[in-house]
Scaffold this motif. Structure first.
Motif, PDB file in Angstrom:
ATOM      1  N   ASN A 126      14.816  67.956  43.809  1.00 44.01           N
ATOM      2  CA  ASN A 126      13.951  66.942  44.401  1.00 44.01           C
ATOM      3  C   ASN A 126      12.484  67.348  44.357  1.00 44.01           C
ATOM      4  O   ASN A 126      11.600  66.503  44.184  1.00 44.01           O
ATOM      5  N   ASP A 127      12.189  68.653  44.477  1.00 43.17           N
ATOM      6  CA  ASP A 127      10.794  69.075  44.436  1.00 43.17           C
ATOM      7  C   ASP A 127      10.191  68.851  43.057  1.00 43.17           C
ATOM      8  O   ASP A 127       9.045  68.410  42.927  1.00 43.17           O
ATOM      9  N   THR A 128      10.971  69.129  42.017  1.00 50.09           N
ATOM     10  CA  THR A 128      10.489  68.934  40.650  1.00 50.09           C
ATOM     11  C   THR A 128      10.278  67.452  40.366  1.00 50.09           C
ATOM     12  O   THR A 128       9.285  67.056  39.730  1.00 50.09           O
ATOM     13  N   GLY A 189      13.808  73.732  36.985  1.00 49.77           N
ATOM     14  CA  GLY A 189      13.077  73.746  38.240  1.00 49.77           C
ATOM     15  C   GLY A 189      13.099  75.103  38.906  1.00 49.77           C
ATOM     16  O   GLY A 189      12.319  75.362  39.820  1.00 49.77           O
ATOM     17  N   THR A 190      13.989  75.993  38.439  1.00 48.91           N
ATOM     18  CA  THR A 190      14.085  77.332  39.020  1.00 48.91           C
ATOM     19  C   THR A 190      12.772  78.089  38.903  1.00 48.91           C
ATOM     20  O   THR A 190      12.384  78.823  39.823  1.00 48.91           O
ATOM     21  N   TYR A 266      10.387  73.003  49.911  1.00 51.61           N
ATOM     22  CA  TYR A 266      11.571  73.825  50.080  1.00 51.61           C
ATOM     23  C   TYR A 266      11.996  73.898  51.544  1.00 51.61           C
ATOM     24  O   TYR A 266      11.287  73.457  52.444  1.00 51.61           O
ATOM     25  N   GLU A 267      13.162  74.517  51.772  1.00 44.71           N
ATOM     26  CA  GLU A 267      13.652  74.768  53.113  1.00 44.71           C
ATOM     27  C   GLU A 267      14.190  76.192  53.182  1.00 44.71           C
ATOM     28  O   GLU A 267      14.739  76.703  52.199  1.00 44.71           O
ATOM     29  N   SER A 287      15.871  76.917  49.680  1.00 45.60           N
ATOM     30  CA  SER A 287      16.660  75.930  48.947  1.00 45.60           C
ATOM     31  C   SER A 287      15.863  74.656  48.716  1.00 45.60           C
ATOM     32  O   SER A 287      14.828  74.410  49.343  1.00 45.60           O
ATOM     33  N   VAL A 288      16.387  73.867  47.791  1.00 45.81           N
ATOM     34  CA  VAL A 288      15.910  72.509  47.535  1.00 45.81           C
ATOM     35  C   VAL A 288      17.154  71.626  47.489  1.00 45.81           C
ATOM     36  O   VAL A 288      18.268  72.097  47.719  1.00 45.81           O
ATOM     37  N   PHE A 289      16.979  70.349  47.194  1.00 47.63           N
ATOM     38  CA  PHE A 289      18.124  69.457  47.043  1.00 47.63           C
ATOM     39  C   PHE A 289      18.341  69.119  45.575  1.00 47.63           C
ATOM     40  O   PHE A 289      17.379  68.928  44.819  1.00 47.63           O
TER      41      PHE A 289
END
Length: 356
Positions: A126-128, A189-190, A266-267, A287-289
Motif C-alpha cells: 500500500n505504501d508503494t 517495494g521491499t 508503515y506500522e 510492516s505494510v499492507f
C-alpha cells in the motif's frame, strides 16, 4: 474456467518513465502473450468500434475494458506468486474474466505494468501504491503518477524479515555495518523499507538487489551476510532455508520501529514466536499492507464488483496462509490516498462498509 499458464516477465521499474513519456500510445494487449494457447485466444472484448466511442459513468471508453486479464504478482519464493495463483482460480471460476497470473519483480514493477496496460490486476504494497499515485516513488520515477490504480482490498500485513545465519557474528541491526545485504529485487517495494531501516541506523553496507528466493540461496552459500525482505508471515522461502541451514531473524528496538513507522507508510509489527519453528521469542519489525488493485481504465466497474465479491465470498478456498487475514471489515485499511475502484466501492457500499 480459463486460467493461463503463468510465465515469468523480467522486472522493469523503468516502464513507469517510459509510460509517462509515451502516454498517448496504445496499451499492449495481454491476449498476445506467449502463454496464449489455441483454445484460449479470446481477449474477452466483444465491443465493436462504435461501442468504443461510448463513455461509461467513470469516464473510460467502454471498448477499453477487457475480460482477458493479466495478474502481476511477485517472485516465486514469496507470498504474492502463490496467492495470485489461487486468486486467479477464484476469479476465473466466479466472474466473467479469464486470468493469466505472471511472476514479476514486485510492487513497483506491477504498478508500471498497470500503467502501461501490461497488467490489469496487481498485488502491491500500500505504501508503494500511494507513492505511485502521488508521483513520489523517488529517484528517476519522481513526478510519474500512476493514474489508473483502483484499490480493491487490503489482503494481509507484510512484515520486514531481516535474516542472517545463526552462526554469523550479526546479533543486531547495528552489527550489519559493513555487511553485504540483499535489500529486495529491482522493482519491488521491499527496497524502500530496507532503505528506511538502514538509513535510520546509519548502516554502511553493500547492497545486493535480487529476489527473495535468490537471496536466501546466496545467504546459505555465504555470498551475502544478510537478506531483508517484506513478505507475509510465515513465508515458505524462509522455512525452506531453515530446513538446511540454521538462521535467525534480527529484531529491531521497539522505539526505533515506531520511529521508522512514523516516518513512512508503515506500522510497528511483531512476528510471533510461533510463526516459525526456529523462533524462541517474538521479533519486532515494521510492516505494510499487501493490497489487491485493478486498472480503472481496463477493468470495468461491473467486473471489479464481481472480483471484489468473489474475493470475500470464496476466501475460505485460499490455502496460502496469508489468506487467513482476508477480512471485509479490514478491506480498506491502508488505502490512504489510493483511489477506490468504482466496482469495489459499489460492493462495499452494498455491504454496509464505511467508505473512505
Amino acid at each position: 474456467m480459463k486460467i493461463r499458464v503463468p510465465i515469468a516477465i523480467s522486472a522493469a521499474a523503468s516502464m513507469l518513465v517510459l509510460a509517462a513519456c509515451n502516454g498517448d500510445s496504445e496499451p499492449e494487449d495481454p491476449a498476445t502473450d506467449d502463454a496464449t494457447t489455441d483454445e484460449d485466444t479470446d481477449d474477452g472484448d466483444e465491443d465493436t468500434d462504435d461501442d468504443a466511442d461510448d463513455e461509461t459513468d467513470d469516464g473510460a471508453a467502454e471498448g477499453d475494458f477487457i475480460t482477458n486479464l493479466t495478474f502481476a504478482s511477485g517472485g516465486t519464493a514469496g507470498t504474492y506468486y502463490p496467492l495470485a495463483g489461487e486468486l486467479s482460480t477464484i476469479f476465473a471460476d466466479n466472474t466473467e474474466a479469464t486470468v493469466d497470473y505472471v511472476e514479476s519483480g514486485g510492487s513497483i514493477d506491477n504498478l508500471g505494468r498497470l500503467l502501461q496496460g501490461q497488467a490489469q490486476l496487481i498485488l502491491t504494497q500500500n505504501d508503494t501504491a500511494a507513492n505511485a499515485v502521488n508521483g513520489t516513488l523517488g529517484d528517476d520515477l519522481d513526478g510519474v503518477e500512476v493514474d489508473n490504480v483502483g484499490w480493491i482490498a487490503n489482503l494481509y500485513p507484510e512484515a520486514m524479515h531481516i535474516i542472517v545465519l545463526d552462526d554469523s557474528e550479526y546479533q543486531s541491526i547495528e552489527d550489519l555495518n559493513g555487511a553485504t545485504i540483499a535489500v529486495g529485487d529491482v522493482g519491488s517495494g521491499t527496497r524502500a523499507i530496507s532503505d528506511a531501516i538502514l538509513e535510520h541506523y546509519d548502516i554502511d553496507y553493500t547492497p545486493e538487489e535480487t529476489d527473495f528466493g535468490s537471496s536466501t540461496e546466496m545467504l546459505a552459500d555465504g555470498q551475502i551476510d544478510a537478506t531483508m525482505f517484506v513478505v507475509g508471515v510465515p513465508v515458505a522461502g524462509l522455512v525452506e532455508l531453515t530446513a538446511t541451514r540454521d538462521a535467525r531473524l534480527i529484531s529491531l528496538d521497539e522505539g526505533d520501529a515506531e520511529d521508522i513507522a512514523d516516518g513512512g507508510f508503515y506500522e510497528s509489527y511483531s512476528i510471533s514466536s510461533d510463526s516459525y519453528d526456529f523462533l524462541d521469542e517474538d521479533v519486532t519489525t515494521i510492516s505494510v499492507f499487501a493490497a489487491l488493485a485493478a486498472s480503472t481504465t481496463e477493468v470495468s466497474e461491473e467486473l471489479a464488483y464481481e472480483i471484489t465479491a468473489a474475493l470475500f465470498e470464496y476466501a475460505d478456498q485460499i490455502t496460502v496462509s496469508a489468506g487467513e487475514n482476508i477480512d471485509i471489515d479490514e478491506a480498506l485499511l491502508g488505502i490512504g490516498d489510493i483511489p477506490l475502484h468504482p466496482g469495489a466501492e459499489r460492493y462495499y457500499d452494498e455491504q454496509g462498509i464505511e467508505l473512505p
